[in-house]
Design a protein around this motif. Structure first.
Motif, short mmCIF file in Angstrom:
data_model
loop_
_atom_site.label_atom_id
_atom_site.label_comp_id
_atom_site.label_asym_id
_atom_site.label_seq_id
_atom_site.Cartn_x
_atom_site.Cartn_y
_atom_site.Cartn_z
N ASP A 53 3.00 6.18 7.04
CA ASP A 53 3.30 4.83 7.51
C ASP A 53 4.08 4.02 6.49
O ASP A 53 4.94 3.22 6.83
N SER A 82 1.55 12.51 9.93
CA SER A 82 1.70 11.22 9.28
C SER A 82 0.44 10.91 8.48
O SER A 82 -0.58 11.61 8.60
N CYS A 84 -2.02 7.61 6.54
CA CYS A 84 -2.35 6.18 6.54
C CYS A 84 -3.40 5.90 5.49
O CYS A 84 -4.01 6.82 4.93
N ALA A 112 -2.37 4.45 13.03
CA ALA A 112 -1.98 5.62 13.84
C ALA A 112 -1.22 5.18 15.08
O ALA A 112 -0.19 5.79 15.43
N SER A 115 2.22 4.21 14.10
CA SER A 115 3.04 5.39 13.82
C SER A 115 3.54 6.02 15.11
O SER A 115 4.70 6.44 15.21
N LEU A 124 0.26 12.52 17.54
CA LEU A 124 0.51 13.14 16.25
C LEU A 124 -0.20 14.49 16.24
O LEU A 124 -1.32 14.60 16.75
N LEU A 127 -3.03 13.75 11.48
CA LEU A 127 -3.07 12.49 10.74
C LEU A 127 -3.88 12.71 9.48
O LEU A 127 -5.00 13.22 9.54
N LEU A 148 -9.40 8.38 18.12
CA LEU A 148 -8.01 8.82 18.21
C LEU A 148 -7.91 10.21 18.85
O LEU A 148 -6.98 10.48 19.62
N LYS A 153 -4.41 10.79 21.11
CA LYS A 153 -3.36 10.27 20.24
C LYS A 153 -3.15 11.11 18.98
O LYS A 153 -2.05 11.10 18.40
N VAL A 154 -4.19 11.81 18.53
CA VAL A 154 -4.09 12.68 17.36
C VAL A 154 -4.82 13.99 17.65
O VAL A 154 -5.97 13.97 18.09
#
Length: 301
Positions: A53, A82, A84, A112, A115, A124, A127, A148, A153-154
């Motif tokens: 990030d 990514s 964080c 997240a 991102s 993603l 993460l 997440l 999302k992840v």
């Protein structure tokens, strides 16, 4: 030659060489040039792309996302990573008085999601927590990871710059296994051989991502006179094998049985080709130990 692959989980593998985009703002590339770079990397088997990030003062992900946006077929061919947890001092956040770490539920989830927005993707692949915080509550991290993951999302999670005990502690709170630890490993940095991390990673069958695998360019300057014994060994090996010192440095990492995944942080496809070529250069145990010993500054016991 193409980059080999390393299996992290039954349904997730990374290219052995990871392309790092933390200097993207310095490259000055437009969307077409970024897409071309991604595609040329794919031709070399380099499918894993590393972000965070904070890179480029919170700009790199958005620049990359503008190039990737709308190219769903391209997104399906890559693994996006990514990180964080670091809050930088930045004009974008004038309320901050000090650089610090934030591994709260709210920050992890918000970061997240930002991102995803910046990268213009729905998920993603991995993460990572960028740095361990002396103030973090692993229960909050576990809650954020769960939220997440359940939302799609992840896919998977990992850590960066964690010690063995820090990784063990966090893992004890989680429902799913951490898949990697992104740490500094190079011929010039033996920290994780000394702190037990390499043994821990072997025990847990975890494959580390190596940031700064070429020692941040320090060994390419003759000004580093304190590194002359190491440089002499690397140059001698490069001459013997008719290659360059960068290739020797990558080959030294690749020889370790833990399965190191070096992050290549260059925007030049030639540098990525050179990195992948290191797979064809084999070091003997004695050659590996010559480098190791030169960095230690004395022979092994």
């Amino acid at each position: 030659m193409q980059s080999s692959r390393i299996q992290l989980t039954p349904d997730l593998s990374f290219s052995t060489f990871v392309h790092g985009y933390w200097r993207l703002t310095d490259w000055g590339y437009n969307n077409e040039q970024i897409v071309s770079l991604i595609q040329e990397g794919l031709d070399l088997g380099v499918t894993t792309i590393d972000h965070a990030d904070i890179y480029g003062d919170y700009e790199c992900e958005a620049i990359f996302g503008k190039a990737l946006g709308g190219r769903s077929s391209l997104r399906e061919q890559i693994e996006l990573v990514s990180k964080c947890g670091i809050k930088l001092l930045s004009e974008k956040y004038p309320d901050r008085e000090v650089k610090y770490y934030d591994l709260s539920y709210e920050h992890i989830v918000r970061s997240a999601e930002q991102s995803l927005k910046n990268l213009q993707t729905d998920y993603l692949d991995v993460l990572l927590l960028h740095r361990p915080s002396p103030l973090y509550n692993p229960s909050e991290v576990a809650r954020a990871f769960s939220a997440l993951h359940q939302s799609g999302k992840v896919r998977y999670f990992g850590v960066s710059n964690f010690t063995p005990q820090q990784t063990t502690t966090l893992q004890s709170y989680l429902d799913q296994p951490l898949v990697t630890n992104q740490i500094e490993i190079s011929v010039n940095c033996l920290e994780h051989f000394d702190n037990g991390n390499m043994d821990y990673l072997l025990e847990k069958r975890l494959h580390p991502m190596a940031w700064s695998p070429l020692a941040g360019g320090k060994l390419f300057s003759a000004a580093n006179k304190d590194r002359m014994p190491l440089l002499e060994v690397i140059h001698a090996l490069a001459n013997q094998k008719e290659t360059d010192i960068a290739t020797i440095m990558y080959a030294w990492l690749l020889k370790h049985p833990v399965g190191i995944m070096p992050i290549v942080g260059s925007g030049k496809i030639a540098r990525i080709k050179d990195a992948v070529h290191a797979q064809s250069v084999q070091l003997t145990d004695q050659e590996w130990f010559k480098i190791y010993q030169a960095t230690l500054g004395h022979e092994v016991p």
